[in-house]
Motif scaffolding. Structure first.
Motif, PDB file in Angstrom:
ATOM      1  N   THR A  39      37.952  79.129  68.885  1.00  0.00           N
ATOM      2  CA  THR A  39      39.069  78.340  68.351  1.00  0.00           C
ATOM      3  C   THR A  39      39.022  76.915  68.886  1.00  0.00           C
ATOM      4  OG1 THR A  39      40.446  80.323  68.161  1.00  0.00           O
ATOM      5  CG2 THR A  39      41.586  78.207  68.169  1.00  0.00           C
ATOM      6  N   LEU A  40      38.843  76.773  70.178  1.00  0.00           N
ATOM      7  CA  LEU A  40      38.789  75.435  70.769  1.00  0.00           C
ATOM      8  C   LEU A  40      37.555  74.671  70.295  1.00  0.00           C
ATOM      9  CD1 LEU A  40      39.972  76.198  74.421  1.00  0.00           C
ATOM     10  CD2 LEU A  40      41.296  75.135  72.569  1.00  0.00           C
ATOM     11  N   ALA A  41      36.452  75.370  70.112  1.00  0.00           N
ATOM     12  CA  ALA A  41      35.222  74.719  69.642  1.00  0.00           C
ATOM     13  C   ALA A  41      35.385  74.172  68.230  1.00  0.00           C
ATOM     14  CB  ALA A  41      34.059  75.699  69.699  1.00  0.00           C
ATOM     15  N   THR A  42      36.199  74.823  67.443  1.00  0.00           N
ATOM     16  CA  THR A  42      36.410  74.366  66.059  1.00  0.00           C
ATOM     17  C   THR A  42      37.557  73.357  65.961  1.00  0.00           C
ATOM     18  OG1 THR A  42      37.828  76.264  65.577  1.00  0.00           O
ATOM     19  CG2 THR A  42      35.474  76.471  65.038  1.00  0.00           C
ATOM     20  N   HIS A  43      38.156  73.002  67.090  1.00  0.00           N
ATOM     21  CA  HIS A  43      39.233  72.008  67.112  1.00  0.00           C
ATOM     22  C   HIS A  43      38.834  70.789  67.944  1.00  0.00           C
ATOM     23  CE1 HIS A  43      41.624  75.403  65.625  1.00  0.00           C
ATOM     24  NE2 HIS A  43      42.393  74.462  65.111  1.00  0.00           N
ATOM     25  N   LYS A  95      26.531  85.191  82.047  1.00  0.00           N
ATOM     26  CA  LYS A  95      27.759  84.717  81.400  1.00  0.00           C
ATOM     27  C   LYS A  95      27.533  83.385  80.690  1.00  0.00           C
ATOM     28  CE  LYS A  95      30.745  87.426  84.347  1.00  0.00           C
ATOM     29  NZ  LYS A  95      31.746  88.051  83.531  1.00  0.00           N
ATOM     30  N   LEU A  96      26.763  82.499  81.296  1.00  0.00           N
ATOM     31  CA  LEU A  96      26.424  81.234  80.664  1.00  0.00           C
ATOM     32  C   LEU A  96      25.653  81.482  79.364  1.00  0.00           C
ATOM     33  CD1 LEU A  96      26.266  78.051  80.973  1.00  0.00           C
ATOM     34  CD2 LEU A  96      24.027  78.461  81.987  1.00  0.00           C
ATOM     35  N   GLY A  97      24.704  82.400  79.431  1.00  0.00           N
ATOM     36  CA  GLY A  97      23.927  82.737  78.231  1.00  0.00           C
ATOM     37  C   GLY A  97      24.797  83.283  77.114  1.00  0.00           C
ATOM     38  N   ARG A  98      25.716  84.160  77.452  1.00  0.00           N
ATOM     39  CA  ARG A  98      26.609  84.733  76.442  1.00  0.00           C
ATOM     40  C   ARG A  98      27.455  83.644  75.780  1.00  0.00           C
ATOM     41  NH1 ARG A  98      31.631  87.672  77.822  1.00  0.00           N
ATOM     42  NH2 ARG A  98      31.740  86.023  79.353  1.00  0.00           N
ATOM     43  N   TYR A  99      28.076  82.785  76.580  1.00  0.00           N
ATOM     44  CA  TYR A  99      28.907  81.718  76.015  1.00  0.00           C
ATOM     45  C   TYR A  99      28.073  80.709  75.231  1.00  0.00           C
ATOM     46  CZ  TYR A  99      33.074  83.274  78.545  1.00  0.00           C
ATOM     47  OH  TYR A  99      34.150  83.995  79.001  1.00  0.00           O
ATOM     48  N   ALA A 100      26.856  80.437  75.678  1.00  0.00           N
ATOM     49  CA  ALA A 100      25.979  79.520  74.954  1.00  0.00           C
ATOM     50  C   ALA A 100      25.644  80.071  73.577  1.00  0.00           C
ATOM     51  CB  ALA A 100      24.702  79.266  75.757  1.00  0.00           C
ATOM     52  N   VAL A 101      25.372  81.372  73.491  1.00  0.00           N
ATOM     53  CA  VAL A 101      25.076  81.992  72.192  1.00  0.00           C
ATOM     54  C   VAL A 101      26.289  81.909  71.271  1.00  0.00           C
ATOM     55  CG1 VAL A 101      24.596  84.216  71.072  1.00  0.00           C
ATOM     56  CG2 VAL A 101      23.245  83.496  73.043  1.00  0.00           C
ATOM     57  N   VAL A 102      27.472  82.163  71.801  1.00  0.00           N
ATOM     58  CA  VAL A 102      28.699  82.065  70.995  1.00  0.00           C
ATOM     59  C   VAL A 102      28.868  80.640  70.470  1.00  0.00           C
ATOM     60  CG1 VAL A 102      31.232  82.171  71.062  1.00  0.00           C
ATOM     61  CG2 VAL A 102      29.878  83.992  72.127  1.00  0.00           C
ATOM     62  N   LEU A 103      28.705  79.653  71.332  1.00  0.00           N
ATOM     63  CA  LEU A 103      28.883  78.262  70.910  1.00  0.00           C
ATOM     64  C   LEU A 103      27.785  77.798  69.966  1.00  0.00           C
ATOM     65  CD1 LEU A 103      30.204  76.662  74.208  1.00  0.00           C
ATOM     66  CD2 LEU A 103      31.480  77.066  72.083  1.00  0.00           C
ATOM     67  N   LEU A 104      26.572  78.301  70.147  1.00  0.00           N
ATOM     68  CA  LEU A 104      25.509  77.973  69.198  1.00  0.00           C
ATOM     69  C   LEU A 104      25.841  78.525  67.827  1.00  0.00           C
ATOM     70  CD1 LEU A 104      22.257  78.511  71.291  1.00  0.00           C
ATOM     71  CD2 LEU A 104      23.039  76.372  70.258  1.00  0.00           C
ATOM     72  N   GLY A 105      26.398  79.725  67.802  1.00  0.00           N
ATOM     73  CA  GLY A 105      26.829  80.317  66.533  1.00  0.00           C
ATOM     74  C   GLY A 105      27.910  79.498  65.870  1.00  0.00           C
ATOM     75  N   VAL A 106      28.864  79.047  66.645  1.00  0.00           N
ATOM     76  CA  VAL A 106      29.948  78.208  66.109  1.00  0.00           C
ATOM     77  C   VAL A 106      29.356  76.904  65.568  1.00  0.00           C
ATOM     78  CG1 VAL A 106      31.961  76.802  66.722  1.00  0.00           C
ATOM     79  CG2 VAL A 106      31.776  79.149  67.558  1.00  0.00           C
ATOM     80  N   ASN A 107      28.490  76.292  66.334  1.00  0.00           N
ATOM     81  CA  ASN A 107      27.896  75.019  65.943  1.00  0.00           C
ATOM     82  C   ASN A 107      27.035  75.177  64.696  1.00  0.00           C
ATOM     83  OD1 ASN A 107      27.603  72.235  66.495  1.00  0.00           O
ATOM     84  ND2 ASN A 107      25.561  72.603  67.339  1.00  0.00           N
ATOM     85  N   PHE A 108      26.392  76.326  64.562  1.00  0.00           N
ATOM     86  CA  PHE A 108      25.529  76.593  63.409  1.00  0.00           C
ATOM     87  C   PHE A 108      26.335  76.835  62.130  1.00  0.00           C
ATOM     88  CE2 PHE A 108      23.025  79.513  60.741  1.00  0.00           C
ATOM     89  CZ  PHE A 108      21.891  78.738  60.560  1.00  0.00           C
ATOM     90  N   TYR A 109      27.440  77.558  62.258  1.00  0.00           N
ATOM     91  CA  TYR A 109      28.211  77.957  61.082  1.00  0.00           C
ATOM     92  C   TYR A 109      29.335  77.012  60.706  1.00  0.00           C
ATOM     93  CZ  TYR A 109      25.694  82.333  60.977  1.00  0.00           C
ATOM     94  OH  TYR A 109      24.699  83.261  60.874  1.00  0.00           O
ATOM     95  N   VAL A 110      29.690  76.113  61.607  1.00  0.00           N
ATOM     96  CA  VAL A 110      30.814  75.209  61.292  1.00  0.00           C
ATOM     97  C   VAL A 110      30.309  73.836  60.953  1.00  0.00           C
ATOM     98  CG1 VAL A 110      32.886  74.127  62.221  1.00  0.00           C
ATOM     99  CG2 VAL A 110      32.396  76.517  62.723  1.00  0.00           C
TER     100      VAL A 110
END
Length: 146
Positions: free
Chosen positions: A33-37, A131-146
């Motif tokens: 949510t924060l990444a998309t705002h 944990k860094l890897g997990r959050y990086a994958v989530v943010l890469l997904g957000v960056n890729f799809y948004v």
């Protein structure tokens, strides 16, 4: 959730911290949510990782300092169950801490690391990488799809 969105980075830190404890909370939804705002993705990555790792340090400390009392009196873990958990942990060793981010198994792994007196340095390095890897994958997904 809206309250934590309004808090921005601080809200993410709090939720990420709590998500790493035994509370049934997830931090990924707030992160996305924060990444998309229009929040800085790098700052989000650092804040979420820091909060989540510090929450895991609390679990580690619970295992390290509250070991027998916590496992036997509070959690009601039998000596046989504890022996099995130690055997599983010993099978993969400290490297299993790379999976500290995995729901359901991650939190107990960090408590067991404390119980087994794993080096705090190794604990911090391996838990942070996972944990860094997990959050990086989530943010890469957000960056890729948004």
């Amino acid at each position: 959730m809206d309250y934590f969105i309004e808090l921005g980075y601080l809200g993410l830190f709090i939720v990420s911290f709590l998500a790493a404890t035994i509370l049934p909370i997830g931090s990924e939804l707030l992160l996305v949510t924060l990444a998309t705002h229009d929040h800085n993705l790098y700052v989000l990555l650092i804040v979420a990782t820091l909060g989540n790792v510090l929450g895991s340090v609390v679990n580690y400390a619970i295992g390290f300092y509250g070991g027998d009392w916590l496992t036997h009196k509070v959690l009601k873990i039998s000596p046989q169950q504890m022996h099995k958990a130690e055997q599983r942990y010993n099978k993969w060793g400290k490297w299993s801490l790379l999976l500290a981010w995995v729901p359901i198994i991650g939190d107990p792994l960090t408590v067991i690391a404390g119980l087994l007196k794993v080096s705090l340095i190794w604990f911090l390095v391996l838990v942070t990488i996972g944990k860094l890897g997990r959050y990086a994958v989530v943010l890469l997904g957000v960056n890729f799809y948004v």
